[in-house]
Scaffold this motif. Structure first.
Motif, mmCIF file in Angstrom:
data_model
loop_
_atom_site.group_PDB
_atom_site.id
_atom_site.type_symbol
_atom_site.label_atom_id
_atom_site.label_comp_id
_atom_site.label_asym_id
_atom_site.label_seq_id
_atom_site.Cartn_x
_atom_site.Cartn_y
_atom_site.Cartn_z
ATOM 1 N N GLY A 1 42.735 -12.046 -50.579
ATOM 2 C CA GLY A 1 42.418 -13.192 -51.424
ATOM 3 C C GLY A 1 40.976 -13.611 -51.244
ATOM 4 N N SER A 2 40.718 -14.904 -51.408
ATOM 5 C CA SER A 2 39.368 -15.433 -51.256
ATOM 6 C C SER A 2 38.884 -15.229 -49.826
ATOM 7 N N ASN A 3 37.624 -14.803 -49.711
ATOM 8 C CA ASN A 3 37.047 -14.554 -48.394
ATOM 9 C C ASN A 3 35.614 -15.071 -48.325
ATOM 10 N N ILE A 4 35.288 -16.083 -49.116
ATOM 11 C CA ILE A 4 33.903 -16.556 -49.163
ATOM 12 C C ILE A 4 33.443 -17.174 -47.851
ATOM 13 N N ASP A 5 34.378 -17.591 -46.998
ATOM 14 C CA ASP A 5 34.043 -18.171 -45.702
ATOM 15 C C ASP A 5 34.443 -17.268 -44.533
ATOM 16 N N GLU B 1 27.688 -21.931 -35.613
ATOM 17 C CA GLU B 1 27.698 -21.152 -36.848
ATOM 18 C C GLU B 1 28.622 -21.803 -37.867
ATOM 19 N N THR B 2 28.202 -21.801 -39.143
ATOM 20 C CA THR B 2 29.040 -22.383 -40.193
ATOM 21 C C THR B 2 30.110 -21.417 -40.670
ATOM 22 N N THR B 3 29.959 -20.130 -40.355
ATOM 23 C CA THR B 3 30.965 -19.126 -40.690
ATOM 24 C C THR B 3 31.157 -18.202 -39.504
ATOM 25 N N GLY C 1 40.570 -43.195 -32.443
ATOM 26 C CA GLY C 1 40.213 -44.518 -32.909
ATOM 27 C C GLY C 1 39.016 -44.623 -33.823
ATOM 28 N N GLU C 2 38.102 -43.681 -33.825
ATOM 29 C CA GLU C 2 36.953 -43.764 -34.713
ATOM 30 C C GLU C 2 36.535 -42.369 -35.159
ATOM 31 N N ALA C 3 35.878 -42.322 -36.304
ATOM 32 C CA ALA C 3 35.441 -41.040 -36.841
ATOM 33 C C ALA C 3 34.387 -40.432 -35.930
ATOM 34 N N GLN C 4 34.536 -39.163 -35.642
ATOM 35 C CA GLN C 4 33.592 -38.455 -34.789
ATOM 36 C C GLN C 4 33.765 -36.962 -34.976
ATOM 37 N N GLU C 5 32.874 -36.210 -34.370
ATOM 38 C CA GLU C 5 32.933 -34.763 -34.454
ATOM 39 C C GLU C 5 33.482 -34.234 -33.135
ATOM 40 N N ALA C 6 34.379 -33.273 -33.210
ATOM 41 C CA ALA C 6 34.898 -32.631 -32.006
ATOM 42 C C ALA C 6 34.647 -31.141 -32.139
ATOM 43 N N LEU C 7 33.696 -30.621 -31.371
ATOM 44 C CA LEU C 7 33.366 -29.206 -31.431
ATOM 45 C C LEU C 7 34.447 -28.350 -30.797
ATOM 46 N N TRP D 1 43.789 -18.246 -31.805
ATOM 47 C CA TRP D 1 42.578 -17.609 -32.321
ATOM 48 C C TRP D 1 42.273 -18.190 -33.692
ATOM 49 N N THR D 2 40.988 -18.464 -33.958
ATOM 50 C CA THR D 2 40.574 -19.015 -35.249
ATOM 51 C C THR D 2 39.394 -18.237 -35.800
ATOM 52 N N TRP D 3 39.206 -18.336 -37.138
ATOM 53 C CA TRP D 3 38.069 -17.695 -37.787
ATOM 54 C C TRP D 3 37.892 -18.276 -39.179
ATOM 55 N N GLY D 4 36.710 -18.063 -39.752
ATOM 56 C CA GLY D 4 36.422 -18.539 -41.101
ATOM 57 C C GLY D 4 35.382 -19.634 -41.126
ATOM 58 N N ARG D 5 35.588 -20.592 -42.001
ATOM 59 C CA ARG D 5 34.651 -21.694 -42.206
ATOM 60 C C ARG D 5 34.612 -22.601 -40.984
ATOM 61 N N ASN D 6 33.376 -22.964 -40.569
ATOM 62 C CA ASN D 6 33.202 -23.775 -39.369
ATOM 63 C C ASN D 6 32.188 -24.898 -39.587
ATOM 64 N N ASP D 7 31.991 -25.306 -40.833
ATOM 65 C CA ASP D 7 30.970 -26.312 -41.133
ATOM 66 C C ASP D 7 31.298 -27.694 -40.587
ATOM 67 N N ARG D 8 32.531 -27.968 -40.289
ATOM 68 C CA ARG D 8 32.941 -29.238 -39.680
ATOM 69 C C ARG D 8 33.522 -28.994 -38.281
ATOM 70 N N GLN D 9 33.222 -27.826 -37.720
ATOM 71 C CA GLN D 9 33.692 -27.445 -36.384
ATOM 72 C C GLN D 9 35.201 -27.313 -36.328
ATOM 73 N N GLN D 10 35.817 -26.970 -37.461
ATOM 74 C CA GLN D 10 37.271 -26.866 -37.545
ATOM 75 C C GLN D 10 37.851 -25.665 -36.799
ATOM 76 N N LEU D 11 36.992 -24.788 -36.276
ATOM 77 C CA LEU D 11 37.497 -23.639 -35.518
ATOM 78 C C LEU D 11 37.741 -23.962 -34.042
ATOM 79 N N GLY D 12 37.147 -25.018 -33.521
ATOM 80 C CA GLY D 12 37.356 -25.409 -32.130
ATOM 81 C C GLY D 12 36.713 -24.469 -31.126
ATOM 82 N N LEU D 13 35.645 -23.798 -31.541
ATOM 83 C CA LEU D 13 35.027 -22.772 -30.703
ATOM 84 C C LEU D 13 33.775 -23.235 -29.978
ATOM 85 N N ASP D 14 33.351 -24.481 -30.180
ATOM 86 C CA ASP D 14 32.125 -25.007 -29.583
ATOM 87 C C ASP D 14 30.933 -24.112 -29.934
#
Length: 169
Positions: free
Chosen positions: A9-13, A73-75, A121-127, A57-70
């Motif tokens: 399927g889609s693989n743009i990220d 890279e955005t991808t 409790g508050e919005a923040q970024e978690a790498l 294990w995670t992979w793909g888009r990481n622009d909001r640090q959603q991979l949890g890899l610290d």
């Protein structure tokens, strides 16, 4: 039944995990992982796989640090292991974050700086993974049994420790 993961399927990220970030894969692409896959969760542009050995294990888009890899890279087009500190029982990938339930019953989450992390409790970024701490109100202690799903703004989990009556699901 062999625990191999194939994606298309889609693989743009780079969310298909084949090592590239192409527009589209019309044929299944094998994902190279070190153990059999128990379950997989697909977010909007990233993927999370829970392996039979309890690793995540995670992979793909990481622009909001959603991979949890610290990693900055955005991808990240190839699977990388998330340092959870314990074996993982279940996982759910949302739009901008990921959440997992550990074998000891604790929740960890990471991702978007624009959305408050559960228990923080508050919005923040978690790498990297952050433990979710429920509000303490003197009531039963929240210990999830399973993660039902997550999205950009919602986390759903089931379970409660400390109740004497049996709770049906």
């Amino acid at each position: 039944t062999a625990g191999r993961l194939w994606m298309w399927g889609s693989n743009i990220d780079g969310q298909l995990g084949g090592g590239t970030a192409d527009d589209l894969e019309t044929l299944p692409v094998p994902v190279d992982l070190p153990a059999a896959v128990r379950t997989v969760s697909a977010g909007t542009g990233h993927t999370a796989a829970l392996l039979a050995d309890g690793t995540l294990w995670t992979w793909g888009r990481n622009d909001r640090q959603q991979l949890g890899l610290d990693r900055q890279e955005t991808t990240v087009p190839q699977p990388a292991q998330v340092a959870t500190g314990d074996k993982v029982r279940s996982v759910s990938a949302g739009t901008y974050q990921t959440v997992c339930l550990l074998a000891d019953g604790t929740l960890q989450t990471w991702g978007s700086q624009f959305i408050a992390l559960p228990g923080e409790g508050e919005a923040q970024e978690a790498l990297a993974p952050v433990q979710v701490v429920p509000e303490g109100d003197g009531g039963p202690v929240w210990v999830p049994w399973v993660i039902l799903g997550s999205s950009a703004v919602l986390l759903a989990a089931a379970g409660c420790k400390g109740r004497k009556e049996r709770v049906g699901v």
